[in-house]
Design a protein around this motif. Structure first.
Motif, PDB file in Angstrom:
ATOM      1  N   UNK A  61      27.249  43.000  12.526  1.00  0.00           N
ATOM      2  CA  UNK A  61      27.432  43.015  13.977  1.00  0.00           C
ATOM      3  C   UNK A  61      28.904  42.803  14.285  1.00  0.00           C
ATOM      4  N   UNK A  62      29.467  43.644  15.144  1.00  0.00           N
ATOM      5  CA  UNK A  62      30.901  43.575  15.438  1.00  0.00           C
ATOM      6  C   UNK A  62      31.215  43.153  16.874  1.00  0.00           C
ATOM      7  N   UNK A  63      30.207  42.950  17.692  1.00  0.00           N
ATOM      8  CA  UNK A  63      30.439  42.590  19.098  1.00  0.00           C
ATOM      9  C   UNK A  63      30.724  41.119  19.271  1.00  0.00           C
ATOM     10  N   UNK A  64      31.820  40.637  18.655  1.00  0.00           N
ATOM     11  CA  UNK A  64      32.143  39.213  18.689  1.00  0.00           C
ATOM     12  C   UNK A  64      33.550  38.999  19.244  1.00  0.00           C
ATOM     13  N   UNK A  65      33.758  37.800  19.805  1.00  0.00           N
ATOM     14  CA  UNK A  65      35.068  37.380  20.290  1.00  0.00           C
ATOM     15  C   UNK A  65      35.274  35.942  19.852  1.00  0.00           C
ATOM     16  N   UNK A  66      36.433  35.643  19.277  1.00  0.00           N
ATOM     17  CA  UNK A  66      36.706  34.277  18.815  1.00  0.00           C
ATOM     18  C   UNK A  66      38.089  33.833  19.284  1.00  0.00           C
ATOM     19  N   UNK A  67      38.126  32.733  20.040  1.00  0.00           N
ATOM     20  CA  UNK A  67      39.387  32.193  20.538  1.00  0.00           C
ATOM     21  C   UNK A  67      39.172  30.735  20.925  1.00  0.00           C
ATOM     22  N   UNK A  68      40.121  29.895  20.546  1.00  0.00           N
ATOM     23  CA  UNK A  68      40.082  28.466  20.918  1.00  0.00           C
ATOM     24  C   UNK A  68      38.757  27.809  20.548  1.00  0.00           C
ATOM     25  N   UNK A  69      38.315  28.062  19.326  1.00  0.00           N
ATOM     26  CA  UNK A  69      37.073  27.484  18.786  1.00  0.00           C
ATOM     27  C   UNK A  69      35.803  28.028  19.430  1.00  0.00           C
ATOM     28  N   UNK A  70      35.922  29.027  20.305  1.00  0.00           N
ATOM     29  CA  UNK A  70      34.752  29.640  20.936  1.00  0.00           C
ATOM     30  C   UNK A  70      34.431  30.970  20.267  1.00  0.00           C
ATOM     31  N   UNK A  71      33.251  31.043  19.693  1.00  0.00           N
ATOM     32  CA  UNK A  71      32.757  32.302  19.150  1.00  0.00           C
ATOM     33  C   UNK A  71      31.678  32.829  20.092  1.00  0.00           C
ATOM     34  N   UNK A  72      31.907  33.997  20.668  1.00  0.00           N
ATOM     35  CA  UNK A  72      30.948  34.622  21.578  1.00  0.00           C
ATOM     36  C   UNK A  72      30.355  35.856  20.899  1.00  0.00           C
ATOM     37  N   UNK A  73      29.037  35.934  20.872  1.00  0.00           N
ATOM     38  CA  UNK A  73      28.326  37.116  20.382  1.00  0.00           C
ATOM     39  C   UNK A  73      27.742  37.839  21.588  1.00  0.00           C
ATOM     40  N   UNK A  74      28.154  39.072  21.808  1.00  0.00           N
ATOM     41  CA  UNK A  74      27.655  39.851  22.945  1.00  0.00           C
ATOM     42  C   UNK A  74      26.465  40.699  22.498  1.00  0.00           C
ATOM     43  N   UNK A  75      25.279  40.095  22.555  1.00  0.00           N
ATOM     44  CA  UNK A  75      24.047  40.762  22.134  1.00  0.00           C
ATOM     45  C   UNK A  75      23.358  41.389  23.337  1.00  0.00           C
ATOM     46  N   UNK A  76      22.833  42.574  23.173  1.00  0.00           N
ATOM     47  CA  UNK A  76      22.190  43.259  24.288  1.00  0.00           C
ATOM     48  C   UNK A  76      20.925  42.515  24.712  1.00  0.00           C
ATOM     49  N   UNK A  77      20.770  42.219  26.014  1.00  0.00           N
ATOM     50  CA  UNK A  77      19.605  41.454  26.494  1.00  0.00           C
ATOM     51  C   UNK A  77      18.267  42.119  26.197  1.00  0.00           C
ATOM     52  N   UNK A  78      18.260  43.447  26.102  1.00  0.00           N
ATOM     53  CA  UNK A  78      16.990  44.138  25.870  1.00  0.00           C
ATOM     54  C   UNK A  78      16.508  44.013  24.423  1.00  0.00           C
ATOM     55  N   UNK A  79      17.362  43.530  23.523  1.00  0.00           N
ATOM     56  CA  UNK A  79      16.958  43.359  22.130  1.00  0.00           C
ATOM     57  C   UNK A  79      16.157  42.064  21.971  1.00  0.00           C
ATOM     58  N   UNK A  80      15.057  42.144  21.242  1.00  0.00           N
ATOM     59  CA  UNK A  80      14.151  41.005  21.087  1.00  0.00           C
ATOM     60  C   UNK A  80      14.063  40.578  19.622  1.00  0.00           C
ATOM     61  N   UNK A  81      13.593  39.344  19.422  1.00  0.00           N
ATOM     62  CA  UNK A  81      13.320  38.802  18.081  1.00  0.00           C
ATOM     63  C   UNK A  81      14.511  39.003  17.148  1.00  0.00           C
ATOM     64  N   UNK A  82      15.586  38.283  17.434  1.00  0.00           N
ATOM     65  CA  UNK A  82      16.834  38.463  16.700  1.00  0.00           C
ATOM     66  C   UNK A  82      17.060  37.320  15.709  1.00  0.00           C
TER      67      UNK A  82
END
Length: 226
Positions: free
Chosen positions: A193-214
């Motif tokens: 998965x490449x939809x990530x952002x990391x800055x100032x100790x914050x790692x954000x994963x931008x996962x599509x809301x319509x995706x289930x059971x992850x």
């Protein structure tokens, strides 16, 4: 203030808005897309220093838990335009750990604190703040779906080691992870998965809301950040 009260209560959610006048964003902060409620684990309680002081000119603090993390709602229900005060992680009874990350839902602020560290709060009349509090383990604290008030309720099957963290989600959305280390790679349902952002100790994963059971697995680089 009402939506915060529903979130911290641990009970069912009911709506009294007129049809067509609902605040969809507020409602969706309590539920998944299919209507399932992210309920706190136990009925909420006021902190000891707020017993019998509901209408005093100071913040009212109420706490609960969600999947091993802690929840804290702070209100101004007093008949005054502004209240000032503070809270400590130790106000929430029953938590374990020495170092914690505190995330406030509305301001999206994140703080690294110890149990007895005072965190100031200022609230306008009928204002409120909402905090998810997670103990740091192996340099990581997983917050789950940050568009939900009970963000940590979205996290299940959490496992953390010195090199990786894994957990499951009922559905996708923006996921927040505090980390002292840079991510090396992220896998979602065993796929890179490449939809990530990391800055100032914050790692954000931008996962599509319509995706289930992850199933999420985050691998970290060996060296901590200083």
């Amino acid at each position: 203030m009402h939506v915060v009260g529903r979130a911290i209560s641990g009970g069912p959610v009911y709506l009294t808005d007129r049809i067509g006048q609902q605040n969809a964003k507020a409602i969706m902060s309590l539920i998944y897309s299919d209507g399932k409620i992210l309920r706190a684990d136990v009925p909420s309680k006021v902190t000891e220093d707020c017993l019998f002081n509901v209408h005093d000119a100071k913040p009212l603090k109420v706490f609960s838990t969600a999947n091993g993390a802690d929840l804290l709602a702070v209100f101004n229900p007093a008949d005054t335009n502004e209240v000032k005060g503070s809270f400590k992680v130790s106000d929430v009874k029953g938590l374990t750990g020495t170092t914690f990350v505190v995330y406030e839902h509305f301001t999206k602020t994140m703080q690294l604190v110890h149990q007895e560290q005072e965190i100031p709060v200022t609230l306008k009349k009928f204002g409120s703040s909402y905090y998810n509090i997670v103990a740091v383990e192996n340099g990581v604290a997983v917050f789950g779906l940050i568009d939900k008030l009970n963000a940590t309720k979205a996290v299940s099957d959490l496992k953390s080691t010195s090199s990786q963290v894994s957990f499951s989600l009922y559905e996708g959305g923006d996921v927040l992870i505090y980390s002292t280390r840079h991510p090396k790679s992220v896998f979602v349902n065993d796929k890179v998965f490449t939809g990530i952002h990391f800055k100032n100790n914050r790692l954000i994963l931008n996962l599509k809301p319509e995706n289930k059971s992850l199933k999420i697995n985050v691998m970290f680089k060996n060296s901590p950040m200083f």
